[in-house]
Design a protein around this motif. Sequence first.
Motif, mmCIF file in Angstrom:
data_model
loop_
_atom_site.group_PDB
_atom_site.id
_atom_site.type_symbol
_atom_site.label_atom_id
_atom_site.label_comp_id
_atom_site.label_asym_id
_atom_site.label_seq_id
_atom_site.Cartn_x
_atom_site.Cartn_y
_atom_site.Cartn_z
ATOM 1 N N ALA A 1 -18.854 -0.661 42.120
ATOM 2 C CA ALA A 1 -18.375 -0.001 43.335
ATOM 3 C C ALA A 1 -16.865 0.176 43.235
ATOM 4 O O ALA A 1 -16.186 -0.559 42.508
ATOM 5 C CB ALA A 1 -18.723 -0.850 44.550
ATOM 6 N N TYR B 1 -9.883 5.875 44.222
ATOM 7 C CA TYR B 1 -10.684 7.081 44.425
ATOM 8 C C TYR B 1 -10.053 8.277 43.717
ATOM 9 O O TYR B 1 -10.742 9.066 43.058
ATOM 10 C CB TYR B 1 -10.834 7.394 45.926
ATOM 11 N N GLU C 1 -11.564 10.272 40.361
ATOM 12 C CA GLU C 1 -11.791 11.725 40.355
ATOM 13 C C GLU C 1 -11.060 12.373 39.185
ATOM 14 O O GLU C 1 -11.589 13.263 38.523
ATOM 15 C CB GLU C 1 -11.341 12.330 41.689
ATOM 16 N N LYS D 1 -12.909 11.669 36.042
ATOM 17 C CA LYS D 1 -14.126 12.494 36.016
ATOM 18 C C LYS D 1 -13.786 13.911 35.559
ATOM 19 O O LYS D 1 -14.486 14.489 34.716
ATOM 20 C CB LYS D 1 -14.769 12.523 37.398
ATOM 21 N N LEU E 1 -19.560 9.834 37.857
ATOM 22 C CA LEU E 1 -19.623 9.164 39.151
ATOM 23 C C LEU E 1 -20.997 9.373 39.761
ATOM 24 O O LEU E 1 -21.622 10.408 39.568
ATOM 25 C CB LEU E 1 -18.564 9.736 40.113
ATOM 26 N N SER E 2 -21.446 8.383 40.515
ATOM 27 C CA SER E 2 -22.707 8.530 41.233
ATOM 28 C C SER E 2 -22.518 8.074 42.671
ATOM 29 O O SER E 2 -21.650 7.242 42.960
ATOM 30 C CB SER E 2 -23.817 7.714 40.560
ATOM 31 N N GLU E 3 -23.288 8.632 43.541
ATOM 32 C CA GLU E 3 -23.238 8.246 44.960
ATOM 33 C C GLU E 3 -24.146 7.044 45.186
ATOM 34 O O GLU E 3 -25.149 6.882 44.532
ATOM 35 C CB GLU E 3 -23.723 9.412 45.834
ATOM 36 N N GLY E 4 -23.732 6.214 46.143
ATOM 37 C CA GLY E 4 -24.604 5.129 46.541
ATOM 38 C C GLY E 4 -24.359 3.858 45.921
ATOM 39 O O GLY E 4 -23.921 3.133 45.333
#
Length: 67
Positions: free
Chosen positions: A34, A50, A54, A57, A64-67
């Motif tokens: 996380a 953050y 980015e 990336k 990156l993955s969500e969740g």
Amino acid sequence: MATQNLLVKQLIEFGLSEKEAKVYLTLLELEVAAVSEIAKTSGVNRSSAYIVLESLKKKGLIGLSEG
């Protein structure tokens, strides 16, 4: 610690910022984490993490993955 400092310097020479280098090395160590854990381990504050993630990336160095 000396090895990590050397790796950070080499990544900076490769074209990364110091924060990008620290976050990248942290991700190599943690593999999946996380943002809060990445920030804590790398020593980069969470809001900067953050932005750095980015940037990494966009450079194609991480996914990156969500969740």
